[in-house]
Design an enzyme around this catalytic site. Structure first.
Site, short mmCIF file in Angstrom:
data_model
loop_
_atom_site.label_atom_id
_atom_site.label_comp_id
_atom_site.label_asym_id
_atom_site.label_seq_id
_atom_site.Cartn_x
_atom_site.Cartn_y
_atom_site.Cartn_z
N GLU A 457 39.46 36.89 33.50
CA GLU A 457 39.58 35.46 32.55
C GLU A 457 38.24 35.98 31.97
O GLU A 457 38.49 34.63 31.73
CB GLU A 457 40.21 34.94 33.27
CG GLU A 457 41.10 34.40 34.43
CD GLU A 457 41.80 33.24 34.58
OE1 GLU A 457 41.06 32.27 34.36
OE2 GLU A 457 42.75 33.19 35.36
N GLU A 550 46.49 36.53 39.70
CA GLU A 550 46.73 35.59 39.90
C GLU A 550 48.11 34.97 39.70
O GLU A 550 48.77 34.83 39.02
CB GLU A 550 45.59 34.70 39.55
CG GLU A 550 44.20 35.04 40.29
CD GLU A 550 42.91 34.14 39.11
OE1 GLU A 550 43.39 33.03 39.29
OE2 GLU A 550 42.23 34.62 38.68
C1 GAL Z 1 42.31 31.11 37.52
C2 GAL Z 1 40.69 31.34 38.38
C3 GAL Z 1 40.10 31.68 39.42
C4 GAL Z 1 40.18 30.28 40.55
C5 GAL Z 1 41.39 29.65 39.78
C6 GAL Z 1 41.55 28.09 39.75
O1 GAL Z 1 42.19 30.73 36.16
O2 GAL Z 1 40.36 33.41 37.26
O3 GAL Z 1 38.98 32.12 39.75
O4 GAL Z 1 39.41 29.55 39.65
O5 GAL Z 1 41.98 30.32 38.20
O6 GAL Z 1 42.30 28.30 40.48
#
Ligand code: GAL
Length: 877
Positions: A457, A550
């Site tokens: 990100e 994710e």
């Molecule tokens: C994402 C990020 C992770 C963590 C997560 C939290 O956007 O890549 O590192 O922060 O959200 O929910």
């Protein structure tokens, strides 16, 4: 300008003044430019940069060490400094994990970094006794990880260092060592606040090795094994070996490598000859065919077989070095339609993201603690891990190799654009190449590593061609080191028509596949809004595999249920929906998410509607220290499927029901002890690998429900609570399949202790359960528990998995939370007895046998002395 606040007036480089200390920024907030650097002074950067030279491809870009020996006159580096009043510590060591937690709103380390005292400067010292026989040999210091800005002196000479706290590095001590006597090692660690979005730990938190080698030896991480034409009858193994002639004369070197399986020789590479000039490195490549190879692959369908290549370096007929490389024989294909194929077999990615901390043990690496994390994930059916967002301890990859997990090995959370004021973006320009090459060379022989990720990100997603050019540079570095694995970076913002995704070998989407803030419950939120994008990415990139790197960011506090319950399948948590700001709890109905997240159910549906997607990595497998979204006055995350103490949250069973469809299981939530809810609507949800279930309350059927298309849980949303027994009978294809029962508990009566293993080599993880007089777990019990150990052992830490519990981890007193608590005990050889007591309850004891022998593969404890931690360097205002 002078540095104030630093104990030694040394610093790696000037740092910007931190003006924005906002804690709790939503994780998908856009990254920013760096602040303005205003201070300068005794910066040691010019002497540290050459430590990265072996990992800079262009000889002209390598750094030349300036004359001088900065810091050489500082007291702590001098052999005659008396450090006996410093504390004696064992490595790996995390200086911050013992706390206490910073609890005030203006704390120098906020919730983002875990409210623990990571910030500051500390020194580690140790006398090394180097035998006279080391004369003429090379001595190296191998540091697996130091958080952060490590700088090393030997006998008062600055040797070098490495700023990035997650990478492993080697320093050559030879020019400064005095064989046949004491040698004073001094290591300075400087760990700024406002430098991370999660808890980074502090200090020498991984193993440190003193390596003595002949002048001619296999270079650091000098072997690279690749396998090709892999099938059941044979496989070709290609091996490169790089040899370093660190002597002052030219050498003729013979290199022989043999391959072993379970200790038995199975193949020999044809020997190679190299002529290496003084100070020169040279490589050779050899190939061998292995008949009927035992392939490495993920269980349950495949087995993770490992081989070992033993390389011998021979000079003038004498063997001068032996180097072992563990590897696996496997093929991995990344197919845009079928996803990941290992040895030709499609393996759906059932993955999770994991940060590197080990809960109450912090960042200090411990083999058993890491294994315990993986054991529980395996039990859930997880087969893949994304190492968010930095290189792990090397032993973690030994574990994933042995256990057969598929791994995305990831290095950066930011590039030129920072996410916190003092994070890696400050040194990205100087260090991205050495860090990236070192990372790949260290980890490239692990069969579990299937992809390299060079970013998460990053802010460069927003800057069009300019950002894509940075991505391309990093991508090309990765491919120049290893062309056998895809290189990727995770995207929560970049869209198919932007230049950024075009750079990637496989497409790693964070949350975008199922859509971000796109469902009605999310409509009022500000921030990135994205409709489900799997199809658009598919259309634009028909030949690239797509995976969700994710998903979810579903939040919950274990065992804590808040009413009323949302009737939809996914909603953002707020103080009025799913959240309780006064206790800092998030409801465990597994429906509430971060602003950009989606419930597991929503993610599953998106995955099933797009079967070409290779699978998902859930954010996150375990809870971790720091980033306590949505309650930043707490200390650890809410997103884990498993809590920080290692207790399963309810959704463990939701993932298990999907990921282990053949395991007959059913799980009821919530618990059924609600004295104040008699007569009130109390929804009951069931997770099962069956397709249908009937729910009974005190023997009365509340109806039989069947999962519809794209439904993953069964819901009885209008159940009126009455105490008693709630029982579910699940069916699969019309046949009884599994049951689960929950009972109303009475008052707490006694404690029960359960050790994770009856015998251990170092740590034992012991669970306390608070039971009523019938042996039923009391699900809301929060009594204070006192722990004691007798025999050769000690309490290392206690926890209960509540992100808002601010009692320091080493405390022997811990309140139970939702009926459970954990005590972690370290033992030496013998029997230890652990006892738990709580006022008014029957206490409990458990005996653990501590066996002899190394606790893990790298057992030798290194005792060092550590200075007090001084406040970190601050720029004058
Ligand atoms: C994402 C990020 C992770 C963590 C997560 C939290 O956007 O890549 O590192 O922060 O959200 O929910």
């Amino acid at each position: 300008m002078r540095y104030t606040g630093a104990p030694d007036s040394l610093v790696y480089d000037e740092r910007p003044v931190v003006t924005d200390r906002t804690d709790g920024r939503v994780a998908d907030t856009r990254a920013t430019e760096s602040g303005v650097a205003i201070a300068s002074g005794r910066a040691l950067k010019a002497w540290i940069l050459p430590s990265g030279n072996d990992f800079i491809a262009d000889p002209a870009a390598r750094h030349v060490r300036p004359p001088g020996n900065p810091g050489g006159d500082f007291l702590y580096v001098r052999p005659d400094f008396d450090d006996r009043r410093w504390s004696l510590v064992d490595l790996p060591h995390d200086w911050a994990i013992g706390g206490p937690f910073y609890t005030t709103p203006d704390a120098v380390v906020g919730g983002g970094m875990g409210r623990l005292p990571v910030n500051g400067v500390a020194w580690y010292r140790r006398k090394l006794v180097v035998p006279a026989s080391a004369r003429g040999r090379r001595l190296y210091l191998d540091i697996d990880g130091a958080m952060s800005y490590a700088m090393v002196w030997l006998n008062g000479h600055l040797v070098g260092g490495w700023p990035y706290g997650y990478n492993s590095f080697r320093l050559d001590l030879t020019p400064y060592v005095r064989p046949g006597g004491d040698n004073q090692l001094a290591i300075r660690i400087d760990n700024p606040a406002n430098s991370s979005r999660w808890y980074p730990g502090g200090g020498l938190y991984r193993h440190v090795w003193l390596v003595t080698l002949a002048p001619v030896h296999v270079a650091q991480w000098g072997t690279f094994v690749r396998t090709r034409r892999v099938n059941a009858s044979s496989a070709v193994v290609d091996l490169s070996v790089q040899v370093d002639n660190a002597s002052a004369v030219s050498k003729r070197v013979r290199v022989v490598t043999e391959v072993f399986a379970s200790g038995r020789p199975v193949a020999v590479f044809s020997p190679g000859l190299l002529t290496l000039g003084a100070g020169e490195k040279g490589s050779l490549v050899r190939s061998v065919t292995i008949r009927k190879p035992l392939l490495w692959g993920p269980p349950p369908a495949q087995q993770p077989y490992l081989y070992e290549a033993v390389t011998r370096v021979i000079v003038d007929g004498a063997e001068v070095d032996t180097y072992r490389t563990r590897f696996g024989i496997r093929s991995v294909t990344f197919d845009p339609v079928r996803g990941v194929l290992v040895n030709g077999v499609p393996i759906r990615i059932q993955g999770v993201n994991q940060h590197a901390d080990l809960g109450a043990l912090g960042m200090a690496f411990n083999f058993r603690a890491a294994e315990r994390q993986l054991d529980l994930l395996r039990e859930m059916g997880c087969n893949a891990i994304r190492l968010a967002h930095n290189p792990p301890a090397p032993e973690l990859l030994d574990l994933t190799d042995r256990m057969g997990f598929l791994v995305i090995d990831e290095i950066f959370d930011c590039w030129y654009k920072g996410k916190t004021p003092l994070d890696f973006h400050l040194i990205f320009g100087d260090w991205h190449e050495p860090d990236l090459r070192a990372f790949i060379r260290r980890d490239r022989n692990h069969p579990s590593v299937i992809e390299w990720s060079f970013g998460n990100e990053v802010g460069e997603q927003y800057t069009g061609e300019e950002g894509a050019a940075v991505a391309r540079e990093l991508h090309d570095i990765v491919r120049s080191e290893d062309s056998t694995r895809p290189a990727t970076a995770s995207m929560n913002y970049a869209k198919p028509d932007m230049p950024f995704p075009g750079v990637m070998d496989v497409l790693s989407l964070n949350y975008q596949g199922e859509g971000i803030r796109d469902a009605p419950a999310y409509a009022r939120l500000r921030g990135i809004k994205t409709a489900p994008l799997y199809f658009s990415f598919r259309r634009q990139f028909p030949f690239k595999m797509i995976q969700s790197s994710e998903t979810a960011s579903t939040l919950s506090t274990r065992g804590t249920f808040i009413f009323p319950v949302d009737s939809g399948i996914s909603a953002p948590v707020s103080d009025s929906t799913g959240g309780d700001a006064s206790f800092k709890y998030v409801s465990a109905y597994d429906l509430y998410t971060a602003a950009f997240g989606a419930s597991p159910d929503k993610v599953f549906a998106a995955q099933d509607r797009h079967p070409f997607v290779a699978g998902e990595f859930v954010w996150s497998g375990w809870d971790y220290l720091g980033e306590p979204t949505p309650y930043y006055s707490a200390r650890s995350s809410y997103s884990g499927i498993i809590d920080l103490a290692g207790f399963k949250k309810d959704r463990f069973y939701l993932y298990q029901s999907r990921w282990r469809p053949d395991l007959a299981m059913a799980h009821i939530l919530p618990h059924w002890t609600w004295p104040s809810r008699v007569g009130l609507v109390t929804p009951v949800h069931v997770y099962t690998s069956g397709d249908e279930a009937e729910l009974f309350l005190n023997g009365r059927s509340l109806g039989r429900r069947k999962k519809g298309a794209f439904e993953y849980r069964l819901r009885w949303d209008s159940v009126i609570y009455e105490p008693g027994v709630l029982r579910v009978v699940a069916y699969k294809n019309g046949k009884p399949w599994a049951t689960d029962t929950v009972r109303t508990a009475g008052a707490p009566a006694r404690l029960q202790l359960i050790a994770d293993r009856s015998s251990t080599r170092d740590l034992s993880f012991i669970t306390v359960r608070v039971l009523d007089s019938n042996g039923v777990l009391v699900p809301q019990a929060s009594c204070d528990i006192h722990f004691e150990v007798s025999g050769p052992g000690e309490i290392v830490a206690t926890d209960n998995g509540n992100p808002a519990d601010m009692v320091a981890f080493p405390s022997p007193e811990r309140a139970a939370f939702s009926g459970l608590a954990l005590v972690i005990v370290r033992g030496r050889k013998g029997k230890i007895v652990v006892t738990a007591k709580a006022s008014g309850l029957v206490s409990a004891s458990v005996t653990v046998e501590v066996t002899d022998g190394p606790a893990d593969v790298h057992a030798s404890p290194h005792m060092l002395r550590r200075s007090d931690r001084s406040p970190e360097y601050q720029n004058p205002r």
